[in-house]
Design a protein around this motif. Sequence first.
Motif: not given
Lengths: 481, 481
Positions: A229-233, B225-232
């Motif tokens: 996930d982090e790589a894609l983000l 923090a993860l909610q923001g990442d997950e939404a994107l």
Amino acid sequence: MGDMREILEQQCGLNKTDPVLAAVSGGPDSVALLHLLRGLGYPLVCATFNHRLRPEAADEVAYVRHAAESLGVPFVTDSADVAAYAGAEGLSIEEAARTLRYRFLFRAAREAGAQAVAAGHTADDQAETVLMHFLRGAGLAGLKGMSARLVLPVFDPEIPLVRPLLAWQRADTEAYCRENGLAPLYDPSNADTTYFRNRLRHELIPALESYNPRIRQALVRTALALQGDEALLAEVIEAAWQKSVLEQGTGFVAFERAALESGSPALRRNLFKRAAFTLRPGLRDVDFAALERAAALQSADLTGGLRLFVEGAKIYLAAYEADLPFSDWPQVGEQFSVISDQFSVSSRAPVEGNQCSLGEGWLLTCEPVLLITEHWLLITDPWSAWLDADLTGDTLTGTSRLRVRAMRAGERFQPLGMSGASVKLQDFFVNVKLPRRARKKWPLVCVNDEIAWVVGLRLAHPFRVTEKTKRALHLQIKRLP
Amino acid sequence: MGDMREILEQQCGLNKTDPVLAAVSGGPDSVALLHLLRGLGYPLVCATFNHRLRPEAADEVAYVRHAAESLGVPFVTDSADVAAYAGAEGLSIEEAARTLRYRFLFRAAREAGAQAVAAGHTADDQAETVLMHFLRGAGLAGLKGMSARLVLPVFDPEIPLVRPLLAWQRADTEAYCRENGLAPLYDPSNADTTYFRNRLRHELIPALESYNPRIRQALVRTALALQGDEALLAEVIEAAWQKSVLEQGTGFVAFERAALESGSPALRRNLFKRAAFTLRPGLRDVDFAALERAAALQSADLTGGLRLFVEGAKIYLAAYEADLPFSDWPQVGEQFSVISDQFSVSSRAPVEGNQCSLGEGWLLTCEPVLLITEHWLLITDPWSAWLDADLTGDTLTGTSRLRVRAMRAGERFQPLGMSGASVKLQDFFVNVKLPRRARKKWPLVCVNDEIAWVVGLRLAHPFRVTEKTKRALHLQIKRLP
């Protein structure tokens, strides 16, 4: 071992041409790693670091030297007083040890022309790392744990740290050592629960096993999933960053407003978060509600003395104290207070003929015009203005006296079209939506201290060209490339 | 309360026009929520569910009814035998209670025309939720915890669940109740540590506080923090999914190869993961190494009996047992074994004139051609072939007899250009890279059981048009739109 070849080639990206610098402490993990890499035919350098924290340290260095020599692997070592460094830098012993060890390893790797530094971290280390970050309230960057291949720019801009054993349990490295007749050392400090990590290892993880007997595997799985996930983000945010950041300076990041508007709120939230962490590297967190307002492109005060605001076609995330660039606007400096005129020039600033520089490439020019045509007056370029020359100076000598200066408190002027009435310059600036921070030094062209042209915004009514005008002055401001 | 207005409007997206269905258990969190929403002027319906798990349950319903009535809020309730349902469905009591309660709440919300179901989850619940997912080895979707606004399609496709109190501590709701003269109930089962969540609340979180005294806040921060990442991420993956998925059927997802190739490995990994979870909703995890191979667009066996493979311009992620569509290829079915001919037709399958259908819109046509021009023979369309008509049937009657059938085990044929030699059809298929699964039913046009044309791939040498050819047959296969 079939898998290990794939891990070394695919995940760690190692070749068999350039040496790999193996970081060996003498414990089962790193001893197994050294032996295993040797067996698979990777050219090696064996490196060990003496932290001088325990009396056995010198013996351990000797052990690693012997292990390397028995495999025919070149050996390098160095030492430092970790405890002293920790005290001097205000670091924990663990942090200080890591910093000094990594500095040595990457320096040695560069000297050896190594393609990578290889470390023996296992799945158990991974589980502990994820747990440690979790307890600290980390985001994705921490929870994803350790990667199989990673560049650490603080230590070396190019040489990666690789971790081939992340899929092995600690028990697997011990079994590997037994099966291969290796007798690794067991560091007694690993049992010392005054170290945070050791407390996790010996106390917390066993306690968590009563909630999930496979907690270690669960944490490793989490790390792997989040790495993807982090790589894609990271990729998406990097692409958007490249696309939308116009300028980065001390204490500020300027985004292109249109580029941000074309993205989603979630993307903007991440871009602003990245900008905030760029401006404030020590920042722990960005206030959620403020980030939401920012993502909606409203002005917002973020954690760490940062402010987001919209300014024309730009959106700034800036420290309160930052000197934002004025390069988009003409501004007069303290040193200016220029006099420019039609036929002769007297000035206290860089003036060349009938022009003067306002800095940042902005140039104000002044030309006499003897024939007025309607055409000129129809030109709508805000950066041009025509004044009645006979009102701008000494009519006897035909010399205009123009001074460029910044506004004064409470100053008023009479905008073109408003005969008789005058307005506060401050109110005028608000009405034409001139950004607040541009107002204080906005260039005003004056005649006998009276405003004749608010540069780029409005001519003053009394100085306009009329039917009676015989000679005009053409003022123009432009920016040189 | 200033913040609360913003939370309700911005994060929960509530308006003051349509009713909000407040889910109230009678505990401090939900009683505070009901009172607070009423005070801010939201039209309400108060709903409570009797799980019939404890003797006090009926009294608690009466308490909530009274609380609603004293605020002038309409009240709805229902009950179910949670323990019986849990037993019948093999669920834990907690899961069964949640399922039946939510079913009731969303049904009641729909009946009441409510804009949302509001629940009183607090920051403490959030911390527990994140911790619970962490212990299970969750990815981003679990670690992000609860959202302020969320649609749960299993319960209702449109009405969201909103959680306005996620920023409040449990102690805040208790203080709110005291300050407002509310006397909420304290559910004794909250202390029952046979429930997993209660063990976390009463045992594990206090233990974790010895590692980080602010662990609750840390977990809430992680969730945000993860909610923001997950939404994107969700956005990016959804966009890529829309762009690259060609077809989704029972047990398979077909991607456009070119679209996947234009993305990054990290994006592909996420798309395949999404496809795997779509095909196997109960899947816990996808094997990392397999996912890496898949992301490199190599064939890979994924967890859960799923296989990824490349097939021409498509990439399939499919269950082993899935019937993949053959719509891209002509195939002959059991029922075909068709005879088509030039002037007369005898067939056991749908034939119309000089053509026969192969199913899935594929049509094989056969036309006599009395004048051969070089131009025709230069046509490189693989779906067309010219045969010497005099070799295809009874020369006396001028009738051709063509049969379309699938291959036989060990069958050979003589490809155009290979005079004298023949090859195994199986080897030929491998050479021309015909996907394995298309081979078994690939249409072969035969004359007296001898292969004359491997449809779309190669003419058989003996049936080619030569200088001596007097009449030709033009065979063509095409797909009707």
